[in-house]
Design an enzyme around this catalytic site. Structure first.
Site, PDB file in Angstrom:
ATOM      1  N   GLU A 154       3.087 -11.126  -5.139  1.00 47.41           N
ATOM      2  CA  GLU A 154       4.408 -10.631  -5.501  1.00 47.41           C
ATOM      3  C   GLU A 154       4.827 -11.162  -6.875  1.00 47.41           C
ATOM      4  O   GLU A 154       4.408 -12.267  -7.269  1.00 47.41           O
ATOM      5  CB  GLU A 154       5.437 -11.107  -4.458  1.00 47.41           C
ATOM      6  CG  GLU A 154       5.192 -10.592  -3.042  1.00 47.41           C
ATOM      7  CD  GLU A 154       5.717  -9.187  -2.809  1.00 47.41           C
ATOM      8  OE1 GLU A 154       5.296  -8.267  -3.538  1.00 47.41           O
ATOM      9  OE2 GLU A 154       6.518  -8.997  -1.890  1.00 47.41           O
ATOM     10  N   ASN A 172       6.881  -2.829  -6.479  1.00 47.89           N
ATOM     11  CA  ASN A 172       7.410  -3.881  -7.355  1.00 47.89           C
ATOM     12  C   ASN A 172       6.335  -4.433  -8.302  1.00 47.89           C
ATOM     13  O   ASN A 172       6.523  -5.478  -8.899  1.00 47.89           O
ATOM     14  CB  ASN A 172       8.004  -5.028  -6.516  1.00 47.89           C
ATOM     15  CG  ASN A 172       6.969  -5.689  -5.621  1.00 47.89           C
ATOM     16  OD1 ASN A 172       5.822  -5.251  -5.560  1.00 47.89           O
ATOM     17  ND2 ASN A 172       7.363  -6.737  -4.933  1.00 47.89           N
ATOM     18  N   ASP A 186      -5.593  -8.352   2.276  1.00 46.13           N
ATOM     19  CA  ASP A 186      -4.344  -9.054   2.612  1.00 46.13           C
ATOM     20  C   ASP A 186      -3.909  -8.688   4.021  1.00 46.13           C
ATOM     21  O   ASP A 186      -4.543  -7.867   4.686  1.00 46.13           O
ATOM     22  CB  ASP A 186      -3.252  -8.725   1.575  1.00 46.13           C
ATOM     23  CG  ASP A 186      -3.040  -7.225   1.381  1.00 46.13           C
ATOM     24  OD1 ASP A 186      -3.574  -6.423   2.178  1.00 46.13           O
ATOM     25  OD2 ASP A 186      -2.335  -6.853   0.425  1.00 46.13           O
ATOM     26  N   HIS A 196       3.308  -5.388  -7.392  1.00 47.09           N
ATOM     27  CA  HIS A 196       2.376  -6.357  -6.798  1.00 47.09           C
ATOM     28  C   HIS A 196       0.980  -5.750  -6.671  1.00 47.09           C
ATOM     29  O   HIS A 196       0.804  -4.535  -6.741  1.00 47.09           O
ATOM     30  CB  HIS A 196       2.897  -6.896  -5.445  1.00 47.09           C
ATOM     31  CG  HIS A 196       2.811  -5.954  -4.289  1.00 47.09           C
ATOM     32  ND1 HIS A 196       3.649  -6.036  -3.197  1.00 47.09           N
ATOM     33  CD2 HIS A 196       1.979  -4.912  -4.007  1.00 47.09           C
ATOM     34  CE1 HIS A 196       3.334  -5.112  -2.315  1.00 47.09           C
ATOM     35  NE2 HIS A 196       2.330  -4.411  -2.779  1.00 47.09           N
TER      36      HIS A 196
HETATM   37  P1  PGA Z   1       0.459   2.092  -0.829  1.00 47.94           P
HETATM   38  O1  PGA Z   1       0.708   0.541  -0.957  1.00 47.94           O
HETATM   39  O2  PGA Z   1      -0.943   2.362  -1.216  1.00 47.94           O
HETATM   40  O3  PGA Z   1       0.705   2.385   0.638  1.00 47.94           O
HETATM   41  O4  PGA Z   1       1.445   2.787  -1.700  1.00 47.94           O
HETATM   42  C1  PGA Z   1       0.288  -0.169  -2.074  1.00 47.94           C
HETATM   43  C2  PGA Z   1       0.902  -1.538  -2.088  1.00 47.94           C
HETATM   44  O5  PGA Z   1       2.068  -1.698  -1.699  1.00 47.94           O
HETATM   45  O6  PGA Z   1       0.229  -2.481  -2.513  1.00 47.94           O
END
Ligand code: PGA
Length: 241
Positions: free
Chosen positions: A145, A138, A69, A140
């Site tokens: 999302e 959240n 992404d 995701h």
């Molecule tokens: P993080 O992010 O590995 O930096 O916690 C994960 C995400 O938000 O998908």
């Protein structure tokens, strides 16, 4: 238990295991396809993977890496971008050729056309062997999302408040990002193996959802439990059970 969960005593132990799976994947199949998330969860695993590859020197010349992404409308040299992260942590240290790397252009003006370009690039590849994924605060996965309905394939997305303050953006002092571009759940479900890394105490709501045995678009990562070969690695350092 819908997810095959492994609880590690530390972030380092979890990262070691993830790096081992990545290494095994490229050792076993010389044209392996790996989809990679960015962020804090996989960072140490990627560094260990790079170290092992540099030591063992498996042939990576036919391996393809896919960026999961990207934030929309940041230039790739901005250190908040997924592009900057993967270039720095994986592609440059391993001298991966541009033709062995598939990557959303976050700056593409026409988001739909950019998603189509990525879909076509994926279709031209063998089946994805491994996706290394994180979990958003959240719930995701990628930038899928929570919503009433989710997109199957690559798509652009309006970010929710928690995601707009993601550590990657916050640490780089970026406050302007409101959109993302991401592979969809349908793309991820087509992979042979999914590895979901759980780190961060602030994700306990998402973890609870994943472990509840329920699936819902309210926590997109929970949908991955429908996959036959999905592994959830989490560590106790930042998450107490
Ligand atoms: P993080 O992010 O590995 O930096 O916690 C994960 C995400 O938000 O998908």
């Amino acid at each position: 238990m819908p997810f095959k969960t492994t609880l590690y005593p530390s972030y380092d132990a979890m990262s070691e295991s993830c790096a081992a799976v990545m290494l095994e994947t490229v050792r076993k199949k010389k044209d392996a396809v790996l989809v990679l998330a960015t962020g804090g969860s996989p960072l140490s695993a990627y560094r260990l993977f790079v170290k092992r590859v540099q030591e063992e020197k498996p042939d990576l010349s036919e391996v393809t890496f896919v960026k999961l992404d990207e934030w929309r409308f940041l230039p790739p040299e901005n250190e908040a971008t997924c592009e900057y992260f993967l270039q720095k942590e994986i592609l440059q240290p391993l001298n991966i050729l541009p033709e062995r790397y598939i990557s959303f252009d976050g700056e593409a003006a026409d988001g739909k056309a950019e998603c189509l370009r990525i879909e076509h690039a994926l279709q031209a590849l063998p089946q994805i062997d491994l996706c290394v994924l994180g979990i958003g605060k959240n719930g995701h996965v990628g930038l899928n999302e929570p919503d009433e309905a989710l997109d199957f394939g690559a798509h652009t997305v309006t970010l929710q408040e928690k995601t707009k303050t993601h550590d990657m953006l916050r640490h780089a002092g970026v406050q302007s990002v409101t959109e993302g571009i991401t592979l969809g759940l349908g793309n991820l479900m087509q992979a042979k193996t999914l590895l979901v890394l759980g780190t961060g105490a602030d994700k306990k709501d998402a973890y609870a959802y994943m472990e509840s045995g329920k699936i819902s678009c309210a926590a997109p990562v929970s949908l991955l439990s429908l996959h036959q070969n999905v592994f959830f690695y989490k560590n106790t350092e930042s998450y107490s059970v």
